[in-house]
Design a protein around this motif. Structure first.
Motif, PDB file in Angstrom:
ATOM      1  N   GLU A   1      13.268   2.221   2.837  1.00 31.13           N
ATOM      2  CA  GLU A   1      14.188   1.533   3.923  1.00 31.13           C
ATOM      3  C   GLU A   1      13.255  -0.006   4.255  1.00 31.13           C
ATOM      4  OE1 GLU A   1      14.478   1.834   8.747  1.00 31.13           O
ATOM      5  OE2 GLU A   1      15.239   3.644   7.319  1.00 31.13           O
ATOM      6  N   THR A   2      11.906   0.074   4.326  1.00 28.78           N
ATOM      7  CA  THR A   2      11.105  -1.031   4.149  1.00 28.78           C
ATOM      8  C   THR A   2      11.440  -1.918   3.279  1.00 28.78           C
ATOM      9  OG1 THR A   2       9.242   0.354   5.487  1.00 28.78           O
ATOM     10  CG2 THR A   2       8.723  -1.971   4.394  1.00 28.78           C
ATOM     11  N   MET A   3      11.124  -1.261   1.794  1.00 25.91           N
ATOM     12  CA  MET A   3      11.577  -2.252   0.797  1.00 25.91           C
ATOM     13  C   MET A   3      12.746  -2.843   0.855  1.00 25.91           C
ATOM     14  SD  MET A   3      10.317  -0.338  -2.714  1.00 25.91           S
ATOM     15  CE  MET A   3      11.118  -1.670  -3.800  1.00 25.91           C
ATOM     16  N   GLN A   4      13.975  -2.263   1.399  1.00 25.88           N
ATOM     17  CA  GLN A   4      15.343  -3.038   1.357  1.00 25.88           C
ATOM     18  C   GLN A   4      15.212  -4.057   2.342  1.00 25.88           C
ATOM     19  OE1 GLN A   4      18.455  -0.142   1.766  1.00 25.88           O
ATOM     20  NE2 GLN A   4      19.774  -1.571   1.027  1.00 25.88           N
ATOM     21  N   GLY A   5      14.559  -3.896   3.399  1.00 27.73           N
ATOM     22  CA  GLY A   5      14.501  -4.705   4.566  1.00 27.73           C
ATOM     23  C   GLY A   5      13.527  -6.193   4.084  1.00 27.73           C
ATOM     24  N   MET A   6      12.514  -5.808   3.422  1.00 27.21           N
ATOM     25  CA  MET A   6      11.754  -6.815   2.689  1.00 27.21           C
ATOM     26  C   MET A   6      12.518  -7.684   1.707  1.00 27.21           C
ATOM     27  SD  MET A   6       8.170  -5.131   2.055  1.00 27.21           S
ATOM     28  CE  MET A   6       7.262  -6.374   1.533  1.00 27.21           C
TER      29      MET A   6
ATOM     30  N   VAL B   1       5.208  -2.649  -6.022  1.00 25.91           N
ATOM     31  CA  VAL B   1       3.697  -2.217  -5.667  1.00 25.91           C
ATOM     32  C   VAL B   1       3.527  -3.072  -4.513  1.00 25.91           C
ATOM     33  CG1 VAL B   1       1.610  -2.398  -6.405  1.00 25.91           C
ATOM     34  CG2 VAL B   1       2.931  -1.430  -7.764  1.00 25.91           C
ATOM     35  N   HIS B   2       4.016  -4.350  -4.452  1.00 20.50           N
ATOM     36  CA  HIS B   2       3.707  -5.448  -3.407  1.00 20.50           C
ATOM     37  C   HIS B   2       4.349  -4.411  -1.887  1.00 20.50           C
ATOM     38  CE1 HIS B   2       3.635  -8.887  -0.816  1.00 20.50           C
ATOM     39  NE2 HIS B   2       5.034  -8.574  -0.661  1.00 20.50           N
ATOM     40  N   CYS B   3       5.513  -4.108  -2.218  1.00 22.43           N
ATOM     41  CA  CYS B   3       6.025  -3.559  -0.880  1.00 22.43           C
ATOM     42  C   CYS B   3       5.453  -2.119  -0.506  1.00 22.43           C
ATOM     43  CB  CYS B   3       7.557  -3.452  -1.321  1.00 22.43           C
ATOM     44  SG  CYS B   3       8.703  -4.667  -1.417  1.00 22.43           S
ATOM     45  N   LEU B   4       5.165  -1.485  -1.649  1.00 19.24           N
ATOM     46  CA  LEU B   4       4.263  -0.365  -1.471  1.00 19.24           C
ATOM     47  C   LEU B   4       3.099  -0.525  -0.558  1.00 19.24           C
ATOM     48  CD1 LEU B   4       3.764   2.768  -1.680  1.00 19.24           C
ATOM     49  CD2 LEU B   4       2.775   2.133  -3.786  1.00 19.24           C
ATOM     50  N   ILE B   5       2.335  -1.460  -0.946  1.00 18.67           N
ATOM     51  CA  ILE B   5       1.010  -1.649  -0.298  1.00 18.67           C
ATOM     52  C   ILE B   5       1.116  -2.230   1.347  1.00 18.67           C
ATOM     53  CG2 ILE B   5      -0.790  -3.359  -0.249  1.00 18.67           C
ATOM     54  CD1 ILE B   5      -0.956  -3.137  -3.528  1.00 18.67           C
TER      55      ILE B   5
ATOM     56  N   ILE C   1       8.847   8.477   1.331  1.00 16.07           N
ATOM     57  CA  ILE C   1       9.745   7.895   0.496  1.00 16.07           C
ATOM     58  C   ILE C   1      11.215   7.208   1.252  1.00 16.07           C
ATOM     59  CG2 ILE C   1      11.041   8.070  -1.659  1.00 16.07           C
ATOM     60  CD1 ILE C   1       7.955   8.147  -2.013  1.00 16.07           C
ATOM     61  N   PRO C   2      11.721   7.902   1.930  1.00 17.02           N
ATOM     62  CA  PRO C   2      12.598   7.384   2.613  1.00 17.02           C
ATOM     63  C   PRO C   2      12.315   6.141   3.293  1.00 17.02           C
ATOM     64  CG  PRO C   2      13.070   9.551   2.913  1.00 17.02           C
ATOM     65  CD  PRO C   2      11.624   9.634   2.284  1.00 17.02           C
TER      66      PRO C   2
END
Length: 125
Positions: A29-34, A98-102, A24-25
């Motif tokens: 972090e990836t979501m925030q960067g995207m 979900v886009h970011c998760l994938i 999850i962390p």
């Protein structure tokens, strides 16, 4: 317990958080960067926007909301599955999340194959 077909995005996200709390962390972090990339390069993304389902302004709004949620709740999203799933996977926000998760899960195929497979099972990569 509900069947997989009966579960909504919030419930699926809670399961994913329970199964893989260590992922999850990095996901956040990836979501925030995207989100930051979209917000900082708005003109470039707007010019290349080809999604037919909804407009770029809506996507921009979802990216901004994701960034605000992550900043507001911070590490609480790492630790609390209900907060994570309720804030990021409810209503229209789930489209972006979900886009970011994938995208994140695809980068984890080799490092954590089970996380990738669980994401595929729950969210149909």
């Amino acid at each position: 317990m509900k069947t997989l077909k009966q579960m909504n995005n919030v419930e699926k996200a809670r399961v994913l958080h329970t199964w893989f709390p260590d992922e999850i962390p990095a996901l956040l972090e990836t979501m925030q960067g995207m989100s930051e990339t979209i917000l900082q390069n708005e003109a470039q993304h707007r010019a290349g926007w080809e999604e037919g389902l909804f407009g770029f302004d809506f996507w921009l709004q979802l990216a901004g909301q994701a960034e605000r949620i992550i900043q507001l709740y911070g590490k609480g999203l790492h630790k609390k599955g209900r907060l994570f799933s309720d804030q990021l996977f409810d209503h229209y926000q789930a489209i972006y999340t979900v886009h970011c998760l994938i995208a994140f899960a695809k980068t984890r195929q080799l490092a954590n194959r089970k996380f990738f497979l669980a994401t595929d099972l729950l969210f149909d990569i």
